[in-house]
Write an enzyme that holds these catalytic residues in place. Structure first.
Site, PDB file in Angstrom:
ATOM      1  N   TYR A   1       0.769  -1.060  -0.011  1.00 48.00           N
ATOM      2  CA  TYR A   1       0.015   0.210   0.061  1.00 48.00           C
ATOM      3  C   TYR A   1       0.792   1.211  -0.064  1.00 48.00           C
ATOM      4  O   TYR A   1       0.595   2.390  -0.664  1.00 48.00           O
ATOM      5  CB  TYR A   1      -0.844  -0.116   1.319  1.00 48.00           C
ATOM      6  CG  TYR A   1      -1.610   1.276   1.440  1.00 48.00           C
ATOM      7  CD1 TYR A   1      -2.857   1.556   0.476  1.00 48.00           C
ATOM      8  CD2 TYR A   1      -1.394   2.470   2.366  1.00 48.00           C
ATOM      9  CE1 TYR A   1      -3.671   2.619   0.716  1.00 48.00           C
ATOM     10  CE2 TYR A   1      -2.075   3.213   2.670  1.00 48.00           C
ATOM     11  CZ  TYR A   1      -3.214   3.497   1.597  1.00 48.00           C
ATOM     12  OH  TYR A   1      -3.703   4.760   1.912  1.00 48.00           O
ATOM     13  N   GLU A   2       2.069   1.146   0.785  1.00 47.20           N
ATOM     14  CA  GLU A   2       2.850   2.512   0.866  1.00 47.20           C
ATOM     15  C   GLU A   2       4.057   2.427  -0.282  1.00 47.20           C
ATOM     16  O   GLU A   2       4.652   3.327  -0.309  1.00 47.20           O
ATOM     17  CB  GLU A   2       3.535   2.421   2.352  1.00 47.20           C
ATOM     18  CG  GLU A   2       2.620   2.512   3.516  1.00 47.20           C
ATOM     19  CD  GLU A   2       3.416   2.688   4.753  1.00 47.20           C
ATOM     20  OE1 GLU A   2       4.439   2.191   4.854  1.00 47.20           O
ATOM     21  OE2 GLU A   2       2.643   3.177   5.473  1.00 47.20           O
TER      22      GLU A   2
ATOM     23  N   GLU B   1       4.870   2.171  15.282  1.00 44.23           N
ATOM     24  CA  GLU B   1       5.517   2.057  13.873  1.00 44.23           C
ATOM     25  C   GLU B   1       4.682   1.699  12.853  1.00 44.23           C
ATOM     26  O   GLU B   1       4.846   2.384  11.726  1.00 44.23           O
ATOM     27  CB  GLU B   1       6.480   0.867  14.071  1.00 44.23           C
ATOM     28  CG  GLU B   1       7.234   0.399  13.099  1.00 44.23           C
ATOM     29  CD  GLU B   1       8.263   1.580  12.647  1.00 44.23           C
ATOM     30  OE1 GLU B   1       8.517   1.510  11.604  1.00 44.23           O
ATOM     31  OE2 GLU B   1       8.527   2.395  13.464  1.00 44.23           O
TER      32      GLU B   1
ATOM     33  N   GLY C   1     -13.560   1.685   7.368  1.00 41.04           N
ATOM     34  CA  GLY C   1     -14.698   2.366   7.572  1.00 41.04           C
ATOM     35  C   GLY C   1     -15.633   1.679   8.616  1.00 41.04           C
ATOM     36  O   GLY C   1     -16.745   2.093   8.774  1.00 41.04           O
TER      37      GLY C   1
ATOM     38  N   GLY D   1     -14.585   1.197  12.069  1.00 36.09           N
ATOM     39  CA  GLY D   1     -14.148   1.620  13.267  1.00 36.09           C
ATOM     40  C   GLY D   1     -12.828   0.782  13.812  1.00 36.09           C
ATOM     41  O   GLY D   1     -12.476   1.173  14.789  1.00 36.09           O
TER      42      GLY D   1
ATOM     43  N   GLY E   1      -9.850   0.834  12.795  1.00 36.09           N
ATOM     44  CA  GLY E   1      -8.552   1.674  12.961  1.00 36.09           C
ATOM     45  C   GLY E   1      -8.634   2.614  14.109  1.00 36.09           C
ATOM     46  O   GLY E   1      -7.687   2.897  14.928  1.00 36.09           O
TER      47      GLY E   1
ATOM     48  N   ASN F   1      -0.413   9.927   1.659  1.00 30.88           N
ATOM     49  CA  ASN F   1      -1.528   9.504   2.312  1.00 30.88           C
ATOM     50  C   ASN F   1      -2.758  10.280   2.971  1.00 30.88           C
ATOM     51  O   ASN F   1      -2.971  10.082   4.077  1.00 30.88           O
ATOM     52  CB  ASN F   1      -0.703   8.534   3.353  1.00 30.88           C
ATOM     53  CG  ASN F   1      -1.820   7.301   3.400  1.00 30.88           C
ATOM     54  OD1 ASN F   1      -3.137   7.290   3.388  1.00 30.88           O
ATOM     55  ND2 ASN F   1      -1.246   6.145   4.492  1.00 30.88           N
TER      56      ASN F   1
ATOM     57  N   TYR G   1      -6.548  10.504  10.960  1.00 29.45           N
ATOM     58  CA  TYR G   1      -5.896  10.791  12.195  1.00 29.45           C
ATOM     59  C   TYR G   1      -6.176  12.245  12.623  1.00 29.45           C
ATOM     60  O   TYR G   1      -6.365  12.425  13.674  1.00 29.45           O
ATOM     61  CB  TYR G   1      -4.430  10.923  11.819  1.00 29.45           C
ATOM     62  CG  TYR G   1      -3.830   9.559  11.445  1.00 29.45           C
ATOM     63  CD1 TYR G   1      -4.093   8.327  12.030  1.00 29.45           C
ATOM     64  CD2 TYR G   1      -2.898   9.541  10.343  1.00 29.45           C
ATOM     65  CE1 TYR G   1      -3.550   7.001  11.585  1.00 29.45           C
ATOM     66  CE2 TYR G   1      -2.088   8.435  10.320  1.00 29.45           C
ATOM     67  CZ  TYR G   1      -2.736   7.087  10.693  1.00 29.45           C
ATOM     68  OH  TYR G   1      -2.126   5.942  10.384  1.00 29.45           O
TER      69      TYR G   1
END
Length: 160
Positions: free
Chosen positions: A26-27, A84, A94, A96, A98, A125, A132
């Protein structure tokens, strides 16, 4: 704590490593991700571990994780948590999870008297940045992360 969130168990190591590799993809950093289950197991379950983690579990499947370690604020004179990695499989975003994973770490901080919970996020991102910030997290303007790795780390270590 959310019943879907708990500490990583030894039986979860392979699933977490798989998710770490999914995060690297993903990154756009798959070529840098070389962690093995043996390495993660050694880090999490050593006699005095320096790495800790939580997993998000839905219907018996590990679908998200955090890996974190303690840091220390010399200004506050107290430990904190450095997150990390945090990752939730796309099909479970979506829901909840995270938020629940971050809440578990915030609870660790509050319960143990730690002064902060911090992490880094890639500039591009925007979905994660928005998430966040929705929790009240704020970027640290004026700070740039530096890293020594590979040949540069080896060269610097030889000067010691």
């Amino acid at each position: 704590m959310d019943p879907r969130i708990r500490r990583v168990r030894e039986a979860n190591v392979e699933a977490v490593v798989e998710l770490v590799h999914a995060l690297a993809e993903y990154e756009r950093l798959s070529d840098e991700c070389t962690m093995t289950p043996a390495q993660l197991h050694a880090a999490l379950f050593a006699p005095e571990p320096a790495l800790f983690g939580h997993v998000a579990e839905v219907d018996g499947e590990i679908v998200g994780f955090t890996l974190w370690f303690l840091n220390f604020s010399t200004f506050h004179g107290a430990h904190g948590i450095y997150l990390e990695d945090l990752f939730v499989r796309p099909n479970h975003r979506g829901t909840g999870l995270g938020r629940a994973l971050l809440t578990a770490l915030a609870e660790e901080c509050v319960t143990k008297g730690y002064s902060r919970l911090e992490w880094s996020v890639l500039d591009w991102n925007t979905p994660s940045i928005g998430f966040y910030e929705s929790l009240g997290a704020a970027p640290r303007d004026g700070w740039t992360v530096y890293r020594l790795t590979g040949d540069a780390l080896t060269a610097a270590g030889k000067d010691a």
